[in-house]
Design an enzyme around this catalytic site. Structure first.
Site, PDB file in Angstrom:
ATOM      1  N   TYR A 141       0.947  -1.430   0.071  1.00 11.90           N
ATOM      2  CA  TYR A 141      -0.153   0.050   0.083  1.00 11.90           C
ATOM      3  C   TYR A 141       0.830   1.216  -0.089  1.00 11.90           C
ATOM      4  O   TYR A 141       0.689   1.966  -0.785  1.00 11.90           O
ATOM      5  CB  TYR A 141      -0.870  -0.032   1.211  1.00 11.90           C
ATOM      6  CG  TYR A 141      -1.902   1.253   1.236  1.00 11.90           C
ATOM      7  CD1 TYR A 141      -1.488   2.491   2.217  1.00 11.90           C
ATOM      8  CD2 TYR A 141      -2.754   1.467   0.375  1.00 11.90           C
ATOM      9  CE1 TYR A 141      -2.315   3.480   1.999  1.00 11.90           C
ATOM     10  CE2 TYR A 141      -3.445   2.863   0.035  1.00 11.90           C
ATOM     11  CZ  TYR A 141      -3.087   3.748   1.048  1.00 11.90           C
ATOM     12  OH  TYR A 141      -3.849   4.960   1.208  1.00 11.90           O
ATOM     13  N   ARG A 188       1.541   7.934  12.983  1.00 11.27           N
ATOM     14  CA  ARG A 188       1.188   9.163  13.898  1.00 11.27           C
ATOM     15  C   ARG A 188      -0.435   9.291  13.679  1.00 11.27           C
ATOM     16  O   ARG A 188      -0.949   9.786  14.631  1.00 11.27           O
ATOM     17  CB  ARG A 188       1.759  10.324  13.154  1.00 11.27           C
ATOM     18  CG  ARG A 188       1.674  11.886  13.871  1.00 11.27           C
ATOM     19  CD  ARG A 188       1.905  12.899  13.050  1.00 11.27           C
ATOM     20  NE  ARG A 188       1.058  12.700  11.599  1.00 11.27           N
ATOM     21  CZ  ARG A 188       1.239  13.435  10.290  1.00 11.27           C
ATOM     22  NH1 ARG A 188       2.391  14.297  10.565  1.00 11.27           N
ATOM     23  NH2 ARG A 188       0.643  13.344   9.547  1.00 11.27           N
ATOM     24  N   ARG A 198     -10.918   4.674   9.013  1.00  8.79           N
ATOM     25  CA  ARG A 198      -9.874   4.179   8.034  1.00  8.79           C
ATOM     26  C   ARG A 198      -8.624   3.566   8.892  1.00  8.79           C
ATOM     27  O   ARG A 198      -8.371   4.244   9.950  1.00  8.79           O
ATOM     28  CB  ARG A 198      -9.473   5.403   7.323  1.00  8.79           C
ATOM     29  CG  ARG A 198     -10.422   6.063   6.763  1.00  8.79           C
ATOM     30  CD  ARG A 198     -10.157   7.325   5.702  1.00  8.79           C
ATOM     31  NE  ARG A 198      -9.316   6.549   4.316  1.00  8.79           N
ATOM     32  CZ  ARG A 198      -8.586   7.415   3.601  1.00  8.79           C
ATOM     33  NH1 ARG A 198      -8.196   8.553   3.820  1.00  8.79           N
ATOM     34  NH2 ARG A 198      -8.276   6.759   2.655  1.00  8.79           N
ATOM     35  N   PHE A 258      15.250  19.669  -0.221  1.00  7.95           N
ATOM     36  CA  PHE A 258      13.898  19.246  -0.406  1.00  7.95           C
ATOM     37  C   PHE A 258      13.636  17.661   0.095  1.00  7.95           C
ATOM     38  O   PHE A 258      12.591  17.169   0.506  1.00  7.95           O
ATOM     39  CB  PHE A 258      13.447  19.296  -1.996  1.00  7.95           C
ATOM     40  CG  PHE A 258      12.358  18.352  -2.369  1.00  7.95           C
ATOM     41  CD1 PHE A 258      12.527  17.176  -3.139  1.00  7.95           C
ATOM     42  CD2 PHE A 258      11.186  18.885  -2.086  1.00  7.95           C
ATOM     43  CE1 PHE A 258      11.548  16.589  -3.733  1.00  7.95           C
ATOM     44  CE2 PHE A 258       9.824  18.109  -2.479  1.00  7.95           C
ATOM     45  CZ  PHE A 258       9.948  17.008  -3.248  1.00  7.95           C
TER      46      PHE A 258
HETATM   47  O1  LIG Z   1      -4.554  13.820   2.501  1.00  8.14           O
HETATM   48  C1  LIG Z   1      -3.350  14.094   2.923  1.00  8.14           C
HETATM   49  O2  LIG Z   1      -3.262  15.445   3.451  1.00  8.14           O
HETATM   50  C2  LIG Z   1      -2.305  13.264   3.444  1.00  8.14           C
HETATM   51  O3  LIG Z   1      -2.251  12.167   2.413  1.00  8.14           O
HETATM   52  C3  LIG Z   1      -1.741  11.010   2.498  1.00  8.14           C
HETATM   53  C4  LIG Z   1      -2.551   9.816   2.479  1.00  8.14           C
HETATM   54  O4  LIG Z   1      -4.014  10.112   2.180  1.00  8.14           O
HETATM   55  O5  LIG Z   1      -2.488   8.640   3.063  1.00  8.14           O
HETATM   56  C5  LIG Z   1      -0.752  10.602   1.753  1.00  8.14           C
HETATM   57  O6  LIG Z   1      -1.050  10.844   0.456  1.00  8.14           O
HETATM   58  C6  LIG Z   1      -0.362   9.914  -0.307  1.00  8.14           C
HETATM   59  C7  LIG Z   1      -0.705   9.992  -1.687  1.00  8.14           C
HETATM   60  C8  LIG Z   1      -0.488  11.219  -2.338  1.00  8.14           C
HETATM   61  C9  LIG Z   1       1.071  11.665  -2.591  1.00  8.14           C
HETATM   62  C10 LIG Z   1       1.119  13.052  -2.651  1.00  8.14           C
HETATM   63  C11 LIG Z   1       2.590  13.533  -2.856  1.00  8.14           C
HETATM   64  C12 LIG Z   1       2.841  13.866  -1.462  1.00  8.14           C
HETATM   65  C13 LIG Z   1       4.119  14.790  -1.233  1.00  8.14           C
HETATM   66  C14 LIG Z   1       4.889  15.121  -2.731  1.00  8.14           C
HETATM   67  C15 LIG Z   1       6.068  15.731  -2.632  1.00  8.14           C
HETATM   68  C16 LIG Z   1       6.671  16.015  -3.755  1.00  8.14           C
HETATM   69  C17 LIG Z   1       6.183  15.683  -4.997  1.00  8.14           C
HETATM   70  C18 LIG Z   1       4.797  14.998  -4.993  1.00  8.14           C
HETATM   71  C19 LIG Z   1       4.561  14.543  -3.917  1.00  8.14           C
HETATM   72  C20 LIG Z   1       3.045  13.928  -4.043  1.00  8.14           C
HETATM   73  C21 LIG Z   1       0.492  11.544   1.939  1.00  8.14           C
HETATM   74  O7  LIG Z   1       0.388  12.833   1.375  1.00  8.14           O
HETATM   75  N1  LIG Z   1       1.448  11.129   2.613  1.00  8.14           N
HETATM   76  C22 LIG Z   1       2.579  11.706   2.852  1.00  8.14           C
HETATM   77  C23 LIG Z   1       3.830  10.966   2.653  1.00  8.14           C
HETATM   78  C24 LIG Z   1       4.166  10.567   1.220  1.00  8.14           C
HETATM   79  C25 LIG Z   1       5.155  11.729   0.689  1.00  8.14           C
HETATM   80  C26 LIG Z   1       5.565  11.075  -0.630  1.00  8.14           C
HETATM   81  C27 LIG Z   1       6.914  11.114  -1.091  1.00  8.14           C
HETATM   82  C28 LIG Z   1       7.616  10.315  -1.147  1.00  8.14           C
HETATM   83  C29 LIG Z   1       9.038  10.606  -1.263  1.00  8.14           C
HETATM   84  C30 LIG Z   1       9.738  11.703  -1.205  1.00  8.14           C
HETATM   85  C31 LIG Z   1      11.096  12.108  -1.253  1.00  8.14           C
HETATM   86  C32 LIG Z   1      11.653  13.413  -1.184  1.00  8.14           C
HETATM   87  C33 LIG Z   1      10.564  14.276  -1.023  1.00  8.14           C
HETATM   88  C34 LIG Z   1       9.194  14.308  -0.766  1.00  8.14           C
HETATM   89  C35 LIG Z   1       8.654  12.916  -0.921  1.00  8.14           C
HETATM   90  C36 LIG Z   1       7.454  12.586  -0.866  1.00  8.14           C
HETATM   91 MG   LIG Z   2      -4.943   8.638   0.809  1.00  7.23          MG
END
Ligand SMILES: O=C(O)CO[C@@H](C(=O)O)[C@@H](OCCCCCc1ccc2ccccc2c1)C(=O)NCCCCCc1ccc2ccccc2c1
Ligand SMILES: [Mg+2]
Ligand SMILES: [Mg+2]
Length: 340
Positions: A141, A188, A198, A258
């Site tokens: 997941y 968290r 959920r 970043f």
């Molecule tokens: O709804 C919410 O507010 C939180 O949703 C969580 C969920 O629904 O599980 C969940 O949604 C996940 C699906 C959408 C991912 C969106 C995303 C997040 C950060 C990014 C950063 C840079 C570029 C693109 C990015 C895309 C969420 O936001 N989780 C936060 C942790 C995931 C971060 C992804 C990620 C992975 C590797 C990375 C490496 C370096 C910097 C940022 C990074 C960011």
């Molecule tokens: Mg989600």
């Protein structure tokens, strides 16, 4: 920024970025010009996809095809969705601006965003029908919703020429960087997610301690709750070597910041959560002042290793003797400290 020359849709996208992400907006905006537009669009496209996934008012028979086909919306100038009740519904309402900016990107960036969007959307549907059970499914997941983001970002960094092409090829490593962030969020957000009905904590783990995951919020089951929490944090600590290894390969300062800042915030969050009963009565957040200090102090690999070391030492110092996973936690802390 040169707001004067910025297109109207780019202005909208910047506002959406700031409005939908406390933790990523600043670090994305600080990226070098070459990467900023692509990473900002990557974020907004996936935030829009995640808003569909998270919106509990959309029934699965509508949600499944919506997620599976979402990437095609990138080529439809008129596509938007006005019926979301989610907190980030605005990105679906303003999607024409996001897709317009997508179509204006160089093809080498569009290919990455399109590919990750398609795979994430499809992966999300897998877990709409069934819950996360085993630790392998937890990894699966988290791969879909965050590992793919890490892989996509590594590919964008390499494609931009700001980082080595080898970075974008090591998908297993980039995947683990994303897993570290998502597992930390899931650990968290126990109570917040439980209140939304959920469950992202793996059932194979929590069911060892209580038949109903809701029991962890009851004071009489605090010991079981903490044992489960500490086991999941121990699982996340396994990813620290990969996080450090990924960061050690970065050469561009803005890319390093970043990547490093979310990783440092994650280890700080894990340390705050470790053996902390407050996880089950509220959301354990890093204080703003502490976060700012960490952001300022994450500008070099040596500084990041020092911060990692600080938090791992804190965890190691308070592993309860009675904790069922105390030996694994201790040896993982030792391993992480040997790399700092
Ligand atoms: O709804 C919410 O507010 C939180 O949703 C969580 C969920 O629904 O599980 C969940 O949604 C996940 C699906 C959408 C991912 C969106 C995303 C997040 C950060 C990014 C950063 C840079 C570029 C693109 C990015 C895309 C969420 O936001 N989780 C936060 C942790 C995931 C971060 C992804 C990620 C992975 C590797 C990375 C490496 C370096 C910097 C940022 C990074 C960011
Ligand atoms: Mg989600
Ligand atoms: Mg979400």
């Amino acid at each position: 920024y040169d707001y004067g020359t910025m297109s109207p849709s780019m202005k909208v996208c910047l506002e959406l970025l700031v409005r939908t992400s406390r933790s990523f907006a600043a670090v994305i905006q600080a990226l070098d010009e070459e990467l900023r537009g692509a990473v900002c669009n990557f974020y907004l496209v996936l935030r829009a996809l995640d808003t569909v996934e998270d919106d509990m008012s959309i029934p699965n028979e509508v949600k499944v095809p919506m997620l599976k086909n979402f990437h095609h919306n990138l080529l439809d100038p008129d596509w938007k969705f006005m019926d979301s009740k989610d907190k980030d519904a605005v990105v679906l309402q303003e999607f024409p601006h996001i897709s317009k900016e997508f179509r204006a990107l160089p093809e080498k960036y569009r290919d990455v965003i399109w590919d990750v969007c398609a795979k994430m959307g499809n992966g999300m549907t897998v877990f709409l029908e069934r819950k996360v059970d085993t630790l392998e499914e937890w990894d699966e997941y988290c791969h879909y919703v965050a590992g793919l983001v890490g892989i996509g970002l590594a590919r964008l960094f390499s494609a931009s020429g700001l980082e080595e092409s080898s970075l974008g090829m090591d998908t297993a490593l980039a995947n683990r960087v994303g897993l570290f962030l998502q597992k930390t969020n899931i650990i968290r957000d126990y109570l917040e997610d439980l209140n939304d009905d959920r469950i992202f904590w793996p059932k194979a783990v929590w069911s060892k301690y209580r038949p109903d995951i809701g029991d962890f919020a009851k004071p009489e089951y605090q010991q079981e709750a903490l044992a489960c929490l500490n086991e999941l944090i121990t699982n996340a600590l396994e990813l620290i070597p990969s996080s450090l290894h990924f960061m050690s390969q970065l050469h561009n300062q803005s890319v390093f910041n970043f990547v490093a800042i979310p990783q440092v915030m994650a280890i700080a969050t894990l340390e705050r959560c470790y053996n902390n009963p407050k996880v089950f009565s509220g959301v354990v957040k890093i204080r703003k002042g502490e976060a700012v200090r960490m952001m300022m102090g994450s500008s070099s690999f040596d500084k990041v290793k020092a911060i990692m070391k600080h938090f791992v030492v804190q965890i190691k110092a308070r592993i309860p003797e009675s904790d069922p996973h105390s030996k694994q936690t201790h040896s993982l802390c030792q391993k992480a400290l040997s790399l700092c």
